[in-house]
Scaffold this motif. Structure first.
Motif, PDB file in Angstrom:
ATOM      1  N   ALA A 125      38.868  57.267 -84.121  1.00 28.13           N
ATOM      2  CA  ALA A 125      39.422  58.099 -83.053  1.00 28.13           C
ATOM      3  C   ALA A 125      39.361  59.574 -83.423  1.00 28.13           C
ATOM      4  CB  ALA A 125      40.867  57.686 -82.768  1.00 28.13           C
ATOM      5  N   LEU A 126      39.245  59.893 -84.718  1.00 29.91           N
ATOM      6  CA  LEU A 126      39.206  61.283 -85.177  1.00 29.91           C
ATOM      7  C   LEU A 126      37.794  61.861 -85.215  1.00 29.91           C
ATOM      8  CD1 LEU A 126      41.809  61.115 -88.081  1.00 29.91           C
ATOM      9  CD2 LEU A 126      42.078  62.285 -85.890  1.00 29.91           C
ATOM     10  N   VAL A 127      36.782  61.071 -84.889  1.00 25.59           N
ATOM     11  CA  VAL A 127      35.408  61.577 -84.962  1.00 25.59           C
ATOM     12  C   VAL A 127      35.186  62.779 -84.049  1.00 25.59           C
ATOM     13  CG1 VAL A 127      32.998  61.006 -84.449  1.00 25.59           C
ATOM     14  CG2 VAL A 127      34.383  59.458 -85.841  1.00 25.59           C
TER      15      VAL A 127
ATOM     16  N   ASP B 235      24.159  68.974 -87.545  1.00 30.22           N
ATOM     17  CA  ASP B 235      23.888  69.580 -86.246  1.00 30.22           C
ATOM     18  C   ASP B 235      24.941  69.033 -85.291  1.00 30.22           C
ATOM     19  OD1 ASP B 235      23.003  70.010 -83.593  1.00 30.22           O
ATOM     20  OD2 ASP B 235      20.912  70.067 -84.222  1.00 30.22           O
ATOM     21  N   ALA B 236      25.943  69.841 -84.954  1.00 30.05           N
ATOM     22  CA  ALA B 236      27.090  69.348 -84.195  1.00 30.05           C
ATOM     23  C   ALA B 236      26.675  68.737 -82.865  1.00 30.05           C
ATOM     24  CB  ALA B 236      28.088  70.483 -83.967  1.00 30.05           C
ATOM     25  N   ALA B 237      25.736  69.366 -82.177  1.00 32.49           N
ATOM     26  CA  ALA B 237      25.310  68.836 -80.881  1.00 32.49           C
ATOM     27  C   ALA B 237      24.617  67.485 -81.037  1.00 32.49           C
ATOM     28  CB  ALA B 237      24.392  69.832 -80.184  1.00 32.49           C
ATOM     29  N   ALA B 238      23.750  67.380 -82.036  1.00 32.71           N
ATOM     30  CA  ALA B 238      23.049  66.117 -82.259  1.00 32.71           C
ATOM     31  C   ALA B 238      24.015  65.020 -82.675  1.00 32.71           C
ATOM     32  CB  ALA B 238      21.964  66.308 -83.319  1.00 32.71           C
ATOM     33  N   VAL B 239      25.004  65.380 -83.519  1.00 31.73           N
ATOM     34  CA  VAL B 239      26.002  64.395 -83.927  1.00 31.73           C
ATOM     35  C   VAL B 239      26.817  63.936 -82.725  1.00 31.73           C
ATOM     36  CG1 VAL B 239      28.078  64.028 -85.313  1.00 31.73           C
ATOM     37  CG2 VAL B 239      26.135  65.239 -86.301  1.00 31.73           C
TER      38      VAL B 239
ATOM     39  N   LEU C 257      20.142  64.115 -88.103  1.00 29.83           N
ATOM     40  CA  LEU C 257      21.299  64.812 -87.554  1.00 29.83           C
ATOM     41  C   LEU C 257      21.638  66.048 -88.376  1.00 29.83           C
ATOM     42  CD1 LEU C 257      23.555  61.685 -86.862  1.00 29.83           C
ATOM     43  CD2 LEU C 257      22.077  62.898 -85.250  1.00 29.83           C
ATOM     44  N   GLU C 258      20.717  66.443 -89.237  1.00 23.40           N
ATOM     45  CA  GLU C 258      20.923  67.613 -90.092  1.00 23.40           C
ATOM     46  C   GLU C 258      20.542  68.872 -89.336  1.00 23.40           C
ATOM     47  OE1 GLU C 258      19.935  68.858 -94.719  1.00 23.40           O
ATOM     48  OE2 GLU C 258      18.607  67.494 -93.637  1.00 23.40           O
ATOM     49  N   GLY C 259      21.333  69.923 -89.502  1.00 22.62           N
ATOM     50  CA  GLY C 259      21.067  71.189 -88.842  1.00 22.62           C
ATOM     51  C   GLY C 259      20.785  72.299 -89.826  1.00 22.62           C
ATOM     52  N   ALA C 260      20.613  73.504 -89.291  1.00 24.21           N
ATOM     53  CA  ALA C 260      20.378  74.674 -90.135  1.00 24.21           C
ATOM     54  C   ALA C 260      21.686  75.103 -90.784  1.00 24.21           C
ATOM     55  CB  ALA C 260      19.809  75.804 -89.296  1.00 24.21           C
ATOM     56  N   PRO C 261      21.630  75.664 -91.995  1.00 21.96           N
ATOM     57  CA  PRO C 261      22.859  76.167 -92.635  1.00 21.96           C
ATOM     58  C   PRO C 261      23.544  77.213 -91.766  1.00 21.96           C
ATOM     59  CG  PRO C 261      21.044  76.084 -94.208  1.00 21.96           C
ATOM     60  CD  PRO C 261      20.447  75.828 -92.864  1.00 21.96           C
ATOM     61  N   LEU C 262      24.851  77.146 -91.698  1.00 21.69           N
ATOM     62  CA  LEU C 262      25.619  78.111 -90.923  1.00 21.69           C
ATOM     63  C   LEU C 262      25.992  79.334 -91.740  1.00 21.69           C
ATOM     64  CD1 LEU C 262      28.015  75.740 -88.939  1.00 21.69           C
ATOM     65  CD2 LEU C 262      25.752  76.606 -88.291  1.00 21.69           C
ATOM     66  N   GLU C 263      25.810  79.261 -93.066  1.00 18.95           N
ATOM     67  CA  GLU C 263      26.091  80.384 -93.944  1.00 18.95           C
ATOM     68  C   GLU C 263      25.375  80.158 -95.250  1.00 18.95           C
ATOM     69  OE1 GLU C 263      30.253  80.502 -94.778  1.00 18.95           O
ATOM     70  OE2 GLU C 263      30.257  78.617 -95.866  1.00 18.95           O
TER      71      GLU C 263
ATOM     72  N   ARG D 229      34.693  70.506 -85.733  1.00 15.92           N
ATOM     73  CA  ARG D 229      34.719  71.310 -86.945  1.00 15.92           C
ATOM     74  C   ARG D 229      33.341  71.506 -87.561  1.00 15.92           C
ATOM     75  NH1 ARG D 229      38.587  70.008 -84.879  1.00 15.92           N
ATOM     76  NH2 ARG D 229      40.585  71.079 -85.085  1.00 15.92           N
ATOM     77  N   MET D 230      32.351  70.828 -87.052  1.00 16.55           N
ATOM     78  CA  MET D 230      30.993  70.996 -87.566  1.00 16.55           C
ATOM     79  C   MET D 230      30.347  72.300 -87.122  1.00 16.55           C
ATOM     80  SD  MET D 230      29.542  67.093 -87.269  1.00 16.55           S
ATOM     81  CE  MET D 230      30.482  65.745 -88.019  1.00 16.55           C
ATOM     82  N   SER D 231      31.015  73.046 -86.266  1.00 15.37           N
ATOM     83  CA  SER D 231      30.520  74.359 -85.861  1.00 15.37           C
ATOM     84  C   SER D 231      31.147  75.495 -86.665  1.00 15.37           C
ATOM     85  CB  SER D 231      30.803  74.588 -84.362  1.00 15.37           C
ATOM     86  OG  SER D 231      30.137  73.616 -83.577  1.00 15.37           O
ATOM     87  N   ALA D 232      32.088  75.155 -87.539  1.00 16.85           N
ATOM     88  CA  ALA D 232      32.749  76.161 -88.375  1.00 16.85           C
ATOM     89  C   ALA D 232      32.056  76.216 -89.736  1.00 16.85           C
ATOM     90  CB  ALA D 232      34.218  75.818 -88.552  1.00 16.85           C
ATOM     91  N   PRO D 233      31.522  77.365 -90.139  1.00 16.52           N
ATOM     92  CA  PRO D 233      30.747  77.433 -91.395  1.00 16.52           C
ATOM     93  C   PRO D 233      31.467  76.873 -92.609  1.00 16.52           C
ATOM     94  CG  PRO D 233      30.474  79.448 -90.156  1.00 16.52           C
ATOM     95  CD  PRO D 233      31.535  78.656 -89.440  1.00 16.52           C
ATOM     96  N   GLY D 234      32.754  77.161 -92.757  1.00 16.04           N
ATOM     97  CA  GLY D 234      33.473  76.707 -93.944  1.00 16.04           C
ATOM     98  C   GLY D 234      33.883  75.253 -93.929  1.00 16.04           C
ATOM     99  N   LEU D 235      33.691  74.596 -92.787  1.00 16.19           N
ATOM    100  CA  LEU D 235      34.126  73.201 -92.640  1.00 16.19           C
ATOM    101  C   LEU D 235      33.000  72.246 -92.286  1.00 16.19           C
ATOM    102  CD1 LEU D 235      37.381  73.721 -90.524  1.00 16.19           C
ATOM    103  CD2 LEU D 235      37.260  73.168 -92.949  1.00 16.19           C
ATOM    104  N   ALA D 236      31.858  72.770 -91.857  1.00 16.51           N
ATOM    105  CA  ALA D 236      30.824  71.931 -91.256  1.00 16.51           C
ATOM    106  C   ALA D 236      30.387  70.792 -92.171  1.00 16.51           C
ATOM    107  CB  ALA D 236      29.626  72.788 -90.855  1.00 16.51           C
ATOM    108  N   ARG D 237      30.005  71.133 -93.400  1.00 14.18           N
ATOM    109  CA  ARG D 237      29.506  70.091 -94.301  1.00 14.18           C
ATOM    110  C   ARG D 237      30.610  69.118 -94.694  1.00 14.18           C
ATOM    111  NH1 ARG D 237      26.859  73.010 -99.116  1.00 14.18           N
ATOM    112  NH2 ARG D 237      28.431  74.579 -98.609  1.00 14.18           N
ATOM    113  N   LEU D 238      31.821  69.638 -94.902  1.00 14.32           N
ATOM    114  CA  LEU D 238      32.947  68.773 -95.235  1.00 14.32           C
ATOM    115  C   LEU D 238      33.227  67.804 -94.085  1.00 14.32           C
ATOM    116  CD1 LEU D 238      35.029  68.434 -97.555  1.00 14.32           C
ATOM    117  CD2 LEU D 238      36.571  69.865 -96.213  1.00 14.32           C
ATOM    118  N   ALA D 239      33.148  68.293 -92.846  1.00 13.50           N
ATOM    119  CA  ALA D 239      33.348  67.429 -91.688  1.00 13.50           C
ATOM    120  C   ALA D 239      32.241  66.385 -91.592  1.00 13.50           C
ATOM    121  CB  ALA D 239      33.407  68.265 -90.416  1.00 13.50           C
TER     122      ALA D 239
END
Length: 414
Positions: free
Chosen positions: A272-274, A338-342, A307-313, A280-290
């Motif tokens: 349910a938390l997905v 890649d938040a949209a692809a995910v 589902l891998e995207g470009a680095p945000l930072e 949070r995958m659009s936030a640079p400091g949280l994306a990979r952790l999410a």
């Protein structure tokens, strides 16, 4: 130009040290599974075998490298000393580890790597002796835990030690070894002033079924600090989905709470938390952790599923000498999602999961599913499965996902 025998062995020591460091990191790396760990073990074993056949020249080159090198080089020379039962060299390198905490990791690893027959009677008793210095006894308890051997009375004595490193290591061993009967000695440490002592007391208490241990872990997680993410990664596994979601919601708005709550969401394991994680995958400091938390719940491989995207930072330590960011990247090894692809992937796959239930790497929590994750999952998921299995069978202790690959396969039956 021909290479000399000494140069061959010097290169072998360097290679062994490098491979140990690589393997030490791989044990926590989401890019590795048990098979990948075992492949590194084979390469490391090959270098040790070369050095073991090198006689006095190899020993001389190894000792010189270990005196100047780090934990990897000390691992190599101690592993070989244990193999040939060289008591003088064994004592020499254990003393080096006791004098330098950053070296102790290689010492413990070498004892854990050795065949039990080489260390259980010939090495561990001296390390656990009550007259040994606290740093040596801490190594002895850590090495016993690595070998999954009962340290005996030395463990109970260390639980109330004045020296905090020794006490913290003993408290950690309680949970690792499944010593439920030691909980009475651990409870006073739940209120300790030293952060490591308090954390490991709570960690083991929570693993062994003590509710107060979970409460203390939640306090540590909410308070921030060095142990906050690790505390959340265990405590949230002990909460039900509803209580866990409420805790995450409360923590999200606190300073530094976003990273801890993201780790907690992965540990809670409720699909349910997905959608919350995808945001949070659009936030640079949280994306990979999410992305890592998503994989922890669903088992998805972001790279394989494209589902891998470009680095945000930019990541990693700064090149600026005045920049304080000189530590390792905490999310090293995690891909950028890649938040949209995910989001599209989840719209397609969410029907495979039941909200309100708990999952680890795509398998619903239960002994059968956890066993499958231990056999086939990536290292972070395997570590989580080992924790979850301990919750269900506390006296089994925590399966050692960092042990030699052949030893793990033998224990898992595959």
């Amino acid at each position: 130009m021909s290479i000399t025998e000494a140069e061959v062995f010097a290169q072998a020591v360097d290679s062994a040290g490098f491979l140990w460091s690589q393997r030490d990191g791989a044990a926590r790396d989401p890019r590795y599974d048990l098979g990948g760990l075992a492949e590194l073990d084979e390469r490391l074993a090959a270098q040790l075998d070369l050095l073991g056949r090198g006689g006095a020249v190899a020993r001389e080159m190894g000792a010189a490298a270990a005196e100047e090198g780090g934990a990897g080089e000390v691992f190599a020379v101690l592993a070989l000393a244990l193999e040939r039962r060289d008591q003088a060299d064994i004592a020499r390198w254990i003393t080096r580890g006791a004098e330098a905490p950053e070296i102790a990791r290689g010492v413990v690893s070498a004892i854990g790597w050795a065949a039990p027959g080489l260390v259980v009677k010939g090495v561990l008793p001296a390390l656990l002796d009550a007259k040994a210095p606290p740093a040596v006894r801490a190594i002895g308890i850590a090495a016993s835990a690595a070998q999954r051997r009962d340290p005996g009375p030395a463990l109970r004595e260390a639980l109330s030690a004045a020296e905090v490193r020794l006490r913290a290591r003993a408290l950690k061993a309680l949970g690792e070894l499944g010593f439920v009967d030691g909980l009475d000695e651990a409870r006073p440490a739940l209120g300790a002033e030293d952060a490591a002592v308090r954390f490991w007391a709570a960690w083991s208490a929570a693993l062994l079924g003590e509710a107060r241990g979970v409460d203390v872990l939640l306090e540590i997680a909410a308070g921030g600090g060095a142990f906050a993410e690790r505390a959340a990664g265990v405590a949230l596994r002990r909460l039900g989905p509803r209580a866990g979601a409420r805790w995450i919601e409360r923590l999200e708005g606190s300073p530094g709470g976003l990273r801890v709550s993201t780790v907690g969401a992965g540990a809670l394991g409720d699909p349910a938390l997905v959608p919350w994680l995808i945001e949070r995958m659009s936030a640079p400091g949280l994306a990979r952790l999410a992305g890592g938390a998503l994989a922890m719940i669903t088992g998805v491989d972001l790279v394989r599923e494209e589902l891998e995207g470009a680095p945000l930072e930019e990541t990693g330590p700064s090149d600026d000498a005045e920049d304080e960011d000189v530590g390792p990247d905490p999310d090293d090894g995690l891909p950028w999602p890649d938040a949209a692809a995910v989001g599209r992937w989840w719209a397609w796959r969410q029907g495979d999961f039941a909200a309100g239930r708990r999952y680890v790497a795509g398998r619903e929590v239960g002994l059968e599913g956890l066993g499958e994750v231990l056999r086939r999952g990536r290292q972070p998921a395997r570590a989580a499965a080992a924790i979850e299995r301990c919750f269900l069978r506390p006296r089994l202790g925590v399966f050692e996902v960092r042990a030699r690959g052949d030893q793990q396969r033998a224990e898992l039956g595959g």
